[in-house]
Structure formats: structure tokens, C-alpha cells
Write a protein that holds these residues in place. Structure first.
Motif, PDB file in Angstrom:
ATOM      1  N   THR A  39       0.844  -1.198   0.000  1.00  0.00           N
ATOM      2  CA  THR A  39       0.000   0.000   0.000  1.00  0.00           C
ATOM      3  C   THR A  39       0.876   1.244   0.000  1.00  0.00           C
ATOM      4  OG1 THR A  39      -1.652  -1.194   1.310  1.00  0.00           O
ATOM      5  CG2 THR A  39      -1.859   1.207   1.216  1.00  0.00           C
ATOM      6  N   THR A  40       0.524   2.194  -0.843  1.00  0.00           N
ATOM      7  CA  THR A  40       1.214   3.482  -0.856  1.00  0.00           C
ATOM      8  C   THR A  40       0.237   4.559  -0.394  1.00  0.00           C
ATOM      9  OG1 THR A  40       2.608   2.798  -2.707  1.00  0.00           O
ATOM     10  CG2 THR A  40       2.487   5.143  -2.262  1.00  0.00           C
ATOM     11  N   ILE A  41       0.637   5.318   0.620  1.00  0.00           N
ATOM     12  CA  ILE A  41      -0.250   6.342   1.170  1.00  0.00           C
ATOM     13  C   ILE A  41       0.491   7.661   1.335  1.00  0.00           C
ATOM     14  CG2 ILE A  41      -1.868   4.829   2.373  1.00  0.00           C
ATOM     15  CD1 ILE A  41      -0.187   5.091   4.850  1.00  0.00           C
ATOM     16  N   GLN A  47      -4.809   8.579   7.286  1.00  0.00           N
ATOM     17  CA  GLN A  47      -4.546   7.501   6.333  1.00  0.00           C
ATOM     18  C   GLN A  47      -3.483   6.535   6.855  1.00  0.00           C
ATOM     19  OE1 GLN A  47      -3.756   8.793   2.307  1.00  0.00           O
ATOM     20  NE2 GLN A  47      -5.312  10.383   2.392  1.00  0.00           N
ATOM     21  N   ILE A  48      -2.441   7.081   7.472  1.00  0.00           N
ATOM     22  CA  ILE A  48      -1.368   6.230   8.002  1.00  0.00           C
ATOM     23  C   ILE A  48      -1.903   5.363   9.138  1.00  0.00           C
ATOM     24  CG2 ILE A  48       0.887   6.203   9.149  1.00  0.00           C
ATOM     25  CD1 ILE A  48       1.483   8.875   7.718  1.00  0.00           C
ATOM     26  N   GLU A  49      -2.672   5.956  10.035  1.00  0.00           N
ATOM     27  CA  GLU A  49      -3.234   5.181  11.147  1.00  0.00           C
ATOM     28  C   GLU A  49      -4.169   4.091  10.642  1.00  0.00           C
ATOM     29  OE1 GLU A  49      -5.005   7.894  13.897  1.00  0.00           O
ATOM     30  OE2 GLU A  49      -3.071   8.578  14.709  1.00  0.00           O
ATOM     31  N   ARG A  50      -4.979   4.415   9.643  1.00  0.00           N
ATOM     32  CA  ARG A  50      -5.900   3.416   9.091  1.00  0.00           C
ATOM     33  C   ARG A  50      -5.119   2.274   8.432  1.00  0.00           C
ATOM     34  NH1 ARG A  50      -8.255   6.305   5.452  1.00  0.00           N
ATOM     35  NH2 ARG A  50      -9.749   7.208   6.899  1.00  0.00           N
ATOM     36  N   ALA A  51      -4.069   2.628   7.691  1.00  0.00           N
ATOM     37  CA  ALA A  51      -3.274   1.607   6.997  1.00  0.00           C
ATOM     38  C   ALA A  51      -2.634   0.636   7.984  1.00  0.00           C
ATOM     39  CB  ALA A  51      -2.203   2.276   6.140  1.00  0.00           C
ATOM     40  N   PHE A  52      -2.072   1.156   9.085  1.00  0.00           N
ATOM     41  CA  PHE A  52      -1.430   0.281  10.065  1.00  0.00           C
ATOM     42  C   PHE A  52      -2.459  -0.539  10.839  1.00  0.00           C
ATOM     43  CE2 PHE A  52       2.399   2.740   9.330  1.00  0.00           C
ATOM     44  CZ  PHE A  52       3.396   1.798   9.505  1.00  0.00           C
ATOM     45  N   THR A  53      -3.595   0.057  11.156  1.00  0.00           N
ATOM     46  CA  THR A  53      -4.651  -0.673  11.867  1.00  0.00           C
ATOM     47  C   THR A  53      -5.114  -1.870  11.046  1.00  0.00           C
ATOM     48  OG1 THR A  53      -5.412   1.347  12.973  1.00  0.00           O
ATOM     49  CG2 THR A  53      -6.956  -0.499  12.879  1.00  0.00           C
ATOM     50  N   GLU A  78       4.728   8.661  15.057  1.00  0.00           N
ATOM     51  CA  GLU A  78       3.598   9.215  15.811  1.00  0.00           C
ATOM     52  C   GLU A  78       2.332   8.395  15.583  1.00  0.00           C
ATOM     53  OE1 GLU A  78       0.740  13.185  15.530  1.00  0.00           O
ATOM     54  OE2 GLU A  78       2.833  13.316  14.850  1.00  0.00           O
ATOM     55  N   CYS A  79       2.070   8.014  14.329  1.00  0.00           N
ATOM     56  CA  CYS A  79       0.850   7.280  13.998  1.00  0.00           C
ATOM     57  C   CYS A  79       0.876   5.849  14.528  1.00  0.00           C
ATOM     58  CB  CYS A  79       0.640   7.278  12.487  1.00  0.00           C
ATOM     59  SG  CYS A  79       0.240   8.896  11.813  1.00  0.00           S
ATOM     60  N   VAL A  80       2.012   5.192  14.417  1.00  0.00           N
ATOM     61  CA  VAL A  80       2.111   3.813  14.907  1.00  0.00           C
ATOM     62  C   VAL A  80       1.972   3.775  16.428  1.00  0.00           C
ATOM     63  CG1 VAL A  80       3.631   1.791  15.097  1.00  0.00           C
ATOM     64  CG2 VAL A  80       3.479   3.038  12.938  1.00  0.00           C
ATOM     65  N   SER A  81       2.581   4.737  17.103  1.00  0.00           N
ATOM     66  CA  SER A  81       2.453   4.783  18.568  1.00  0.00           C
ATOM     67  C   SER A  81       0.997   4.989  18.970  1.00  0.00           C
ATOM     68  CB  SER A  81       3.333   5.896  19.140  1.00  0.00           C
ATOM     69  OG  SER A  81       2.849   7.174  18.770  1.00  0.00           O
ATOM     70  N   SER A  82       0.272   5.778  18.177  1.00  0.00           N
ATOM     71  CA  SER A  82      -1.147   6.016  18.462  1.00  0.00           C
ATOM     72  C   SER A  82      -1.965   4.744  18.246  1.00  0.00           C
ATOM     73  CB  SER A  82      -1.672   7.135  17.568  1.00  0.00           C
ATOM     74  OG  SER A  82      -3.058   7.306  17.740  1.00  0.00           O
ATOM     75  N   VAL A  83      -1.717   4.043  17.150  1.00  0.00           N
ATOM     76  CA  VAL A  83      -2.448   2.814  16.830  1.00  0.00           C
ATOM     77  C   VAL A  83      -2.198   1.743  17.888  1.00  0.00           C
ATOM     78  CG1 VAL A  83      -2.554   0.880  15.197  1.00  0.00           C
ATOM     79  CG2 VAL A  83      -2.537   3.228  14.343  1.00  0.00           C
ATOM     80  N   LEU A  84      -0.966   1.664  18.364  1.00  0.00           N
ATOM     81  CA  LEU A  84      -0.600   0.640  19.352  1.00  0.00           C
ATOM     82  C   LEU A  84      -0.854   1.087  20.787  1.00  0.00           C
ATOM     83  CD1 LEU A  84       2.805  -0.570  17.847  1.00  0.00           C
ATOM     84  CD2 LEU A  84       0.545  -1.592  17.543  1.00  0.00           C
ATOM     85  N   ALA A  85      -1.263   2.338  20.951  1.00  0.00           N
ATOM     86  CA  ALA A  85      -1.482   2.909  22.290  1.00  0.00           C
ATOM     87  C   ALA A  85      -0.218   2.797  23.133  1.00  0.00           C
ATOM     88  CB  ALA A  85      -2.663   2.216  22.977  1.00  0.00           C
TER      89      ALA A  85
END
Length: 418
Positions: A39-41, A47-53, A78-85
Motif C-alpha cells: 500500500t502506498t499512502i 490515512q497512516i493510522e488506518r493503513a497500520f490498523t 507518531e501514527c504507529v504509537s497512536s495505533v498501538l497505544a
């Protein structure tokens, strides 16, 4: 094991070539796995948070590239840390390495680079020996997943991949894979398939899933990719060897090389082997043929001269083509190609020569000579011929096909030398 690739970067959606997908795909494939999704975003937090989720929900291994820089639009960590809490904390060691990176170059470190020293809680740091962005490895326990965060620039990504992702995959590999590519010129894609149909439908290897075949056509070149899979490397090597022999018999005379070989490199080796030299005279190809020949390392040992005689006047002045010949038959004609070749022989001391004249378009010289008509002359110490072609395609495609055809004619003539 499902492997997913996420490429982050708005520039990748705006025309910049993304070589990371092909690099990682090839590396993963060679280790016995496949990339299930790429996936390219853009540089968008949502979008990044959705892609990792989504990736974490369906894949076992997630490899991301890009978004690890120091600027406001570098959002991957920042986005990965948010997705993983999970929190991010400043790594003093990483920060010191970033400072040292700038000090060694006598550059004041911009304050924004401090951002790159923040590491996701529990992540392993991948040292970046070239740039300032460290990579990170996050292992999840429940469900069991692993995430590799890698920088986007290939010169930074490649060594990190080799030192982290590749060893991880090797621990889990169940099969080995090897590929070989056969290069064919002078046959259409359908003609190639007809000749090799019996080989590629062999139930003994295809139905067992041991071998896969793929055909790719581009600019008159047909590539046949053979991929063999097994737990025994010797079996793979034997299988590839036997298949190459079968393809060679089925496509006799039309195979010019394998894997990284090109027409120009094969011609160069034949010239060196037979201690022959080459000069060329180009009209419609306008230096493209000379460029291909000179792109090969060591070509100075056999490539002596290249004449770009684009206009009628230059053909007459530089190569001695008769004005009457051009007047009577046209600049694009068998006769002009012949006189270009003869002039080349007189002007140079090369044993071999190529002449190219044609109409690349978009407009035609006459109704009798449409766009795509090209004459190619070739001489060696034992032969001479003038060949007519009718190519189709865009202006540059016609020029490319003319150059490849010239090289292939010369290749076949050089194979006659013992």
C-alpha cells in the motif's frame, strides 16, 4: 506467514518512482515468501493510522518505509504509537548519534532533528549508519505480530533491511526459491508462448507447485522468468539448468542472454572474444545506439567511433553518401543505408560496422515510406547485409526497437565466428 508493505510519502503519489516495493518484493521472494499486499499512502495522519490498523489485523509481518524524517509531514512513528497505544520516549543514545552525524560534517544540527530520537515504547532500535533516521522494530505478543519501521531513501533502507528483516525471514523460511530470466529477441510474445507451451504446461513440475513461469514483453524483448521452489538447493539448481536447456532448444537462435545480460553486453563480449572493433553511423537513432554500446564497462576496448549523421548534408559530408543516391532513393532507403555503411568502412578502421536510417515519426517522408520504416546495415569481416524493418509505436519506441534490432543482427553475425 502474511507479509504486508506500507510505503509512506505523498511524493510517491505524485510521480516519484517507488523502487522500495520492487526491492523488498524481490528480497522477500528470494527468501521463500511473498508480499501479500503493498500500500502506498500520503503523509496524512488518518490515512497512516488506518493503513497500520488494517495491516495489523490481517498480516503477520508489516514492513513500512518512509515517514521517519524530522519534518512536520514525517508522521509514521507518531501514527504507529497512536495505533498501538504506546508512548514515545526520547532515546539519549540515538540523539547523541544524530548530533555526532552533524558534527562530523561541520553542520549545526537543526532542532527539528531531535524528533527522530523519539522511540516507540518497547521498540528495538535499528541503527542508521548513513542518515539520521533510526529504524524501529516493534514485536506484539497478542496477537503475535512484528512491525519494521524503515526509512524511505533506498541507500538507508537497503542495509537496514539486510541487517534486520532478512535475518528474521531466514529463521522462518520453509522453502528456498531461485529465479532465472531468459531474454528473447526477434519473436512476438504469442510466437514465444507457442514454442514453449509444452514446457510451461509440464504437469510433473507445474502441478506440484515447484516451478512458476512468467512472460513479460517490452520493446520487442520477451523475458521468460522461471522460478523454482524446493527445500533442496541442489534440486532447484538442477531444475533451472534443465529448463534452460529445454527453452534453448525450443527458442534456438532467439535467446540472446540470461538474467542481467543485455543485447549490448552480449555483443560486447562477442566483439572482445573475437578481437573485433565496432563503429556505427546513426540517423534516426541519433546517438541512442552509440549510447547503449558505450554504457557497457570496457566498451572502449572495441567501440571506436560513432557518427550521428541526422541531416542529408551530414550524410554526404561525413560519410561520403552520394547526393544523387539521396535524391533518387531518399535518405531513408536501402541504398542510403548501404552507402552509409560503406562510408563508415572507409572512414574508420573498425572490423565491424552498423548503419541506421529510418522514419521515427510522427510524420512520414512519403506515403510509400510510412512511419516506422527503418533500414539497418551491418558488416563484419565475413559478411554484409542491409535489412528493412517496419516498426510500430511512438517515436522513441521506434528508435529503441531500431537500436535493439541492429545489435541483434550484429550478435547473430558474430556468432558465426569460430
Amino acid at each position: 506467514m502474511k507479509i504486508e508493505l506500507i510505503c509512506v510519502g505523498t511524493e510517491l503519489l505524485e510521480g516519484k518512482l517507488n523502487t522500495n516495493v520492487s526491492y523488498i518484493g524481490e528480497k522477500v521472494f528470494s527468501l521463500g515468501f511473498g508480499v501479500d499486499r503493498a500500500t502506498t499512502i500520503g503523509d496524512s495522519k488518518s490515512q497512516i493510522e488506518r493503513a497500520f490498523t488494517e495491516a495489523i489485523s490481517r498480516s503477520d509481518v508489516i514492513i513500512s518505509t518512509g515517514g521517519l524524517g524530522p519534518t512536520f509531514d514525517d508522521l509514521t512513528v507518531e501514527c504507529v504509537s497512536s495505533v498501538l497505544a504506546k508512548k514515545t520516549t526520547l532515546s539519549v543514545n540515538v540523539f547523541k548519534k544524530i548530533e555526532t552525524h552533524f558534527q562530523e560534517r561541520n553542520i549545526q544540527m537543526p532542532l527539528v532533528n531531535k524528533k527522530q530520537a523519539y522511540i516507540i515504547e518497547g521498540a528495538k532500535i535499528i541503527e542508521n549508519k548513513i542518515g539520521t533516521a533510526p529504524g524501529q522494530i516493534i514485536e506484539l505478543k497478542d496477537p503475535q505480530k512484528i512491525i519494521f519501521l524503515l526509512p524511505g531513501p533506498p541507500r538507508e533502507l537497503h542495509p537496514m533491511f539486510e541487517s534486520t528483516v532478512a535475518p528474521f525471514l531466514r529463521k522462518h523460511e520453509t522453502k528456498l526459491r531461485k529465479s532465472s530470466v531468459i531474454h528473447v529477441f526477434g519473436l512476438s510474445e504469442s510466437a514465444v508462448e507457442t514454442r514453449i507451451q509444452k514446457i510451461i504446461s509440464d504437469e510433473k513440475i507445474v502441478d506440484k507447485g515447484m516451478v512458476n513461469f512468467a512472460i513479460l514483453a517490452h520493446q520487442g524483448i520477451i523475458d521468460i522468468k522461471i522460478t523454482a521452489s524446493a527445500s533442496d538447493e541442489l534440486l532447484i539448481d538442477e531444475t533451472l539448468h534443465n529448463l534452460k536447456k529445454e527453452f534453448s532448444d525450443a527458442l534456438e537462435g532467439f535467446i540472446y542472454g540470461y538474467d542481467s545480460e543485455t543485447l549490448e553486453s552480449v555483443v560486447g563480449l562477442l566483439l572482445l572474444k573475437n578481437k573485433l572493433t565496432l563503429s556505427v553511423a546513426e540517423s534516426c537513432s541519433a546517438g541512442m545506439l552509440s549510447s547503449k554500446i558505450a554504457n557497457i564497462s570496457g566498451s572502449s576496448h572495441y567501440f571506436l567511433e560513432g557518427f550521428i549523421v541526422y541531416s542529408d548534408a551530414s550524410k554526404i559530408k561525413r560519410l561520403g553518401v552520394n547526393a544523387e543516391t539521396i535524391e533518387k532513393y531518399g535518405a531513408v532507403s536501402r541504398e542510403t543505408a548501404d552507402e552509409m555503411l560503406e562510408g563508415l568502412k572507409k572512414m574508420t578502421s573498425s572490423y565491424c560496422g552498423l548503419s541506421v536510417t529510418g522514419i521515427a515519426g510522427p510524420s512520414a517522408e512519403t506515403s510509400e515510406k510510412p512511419v516506422g520504416v527503418v533500414y539497418i546495415g551491418v558488416h563484419t569481416p565475413i559478411s554484409k547485409s542491409i535489412n528493412e524493418f517496419r516498426f510500430s509505436g511512438t517515436r522513441n519506441e521506434i528508435r529503441e526497437k531500431a537500436c535493439l534490432s541492429a545489435l541483434d543482427i550484429l550478435r547473430k553475425e558474430l556468432l558465426k565466428f569460430k
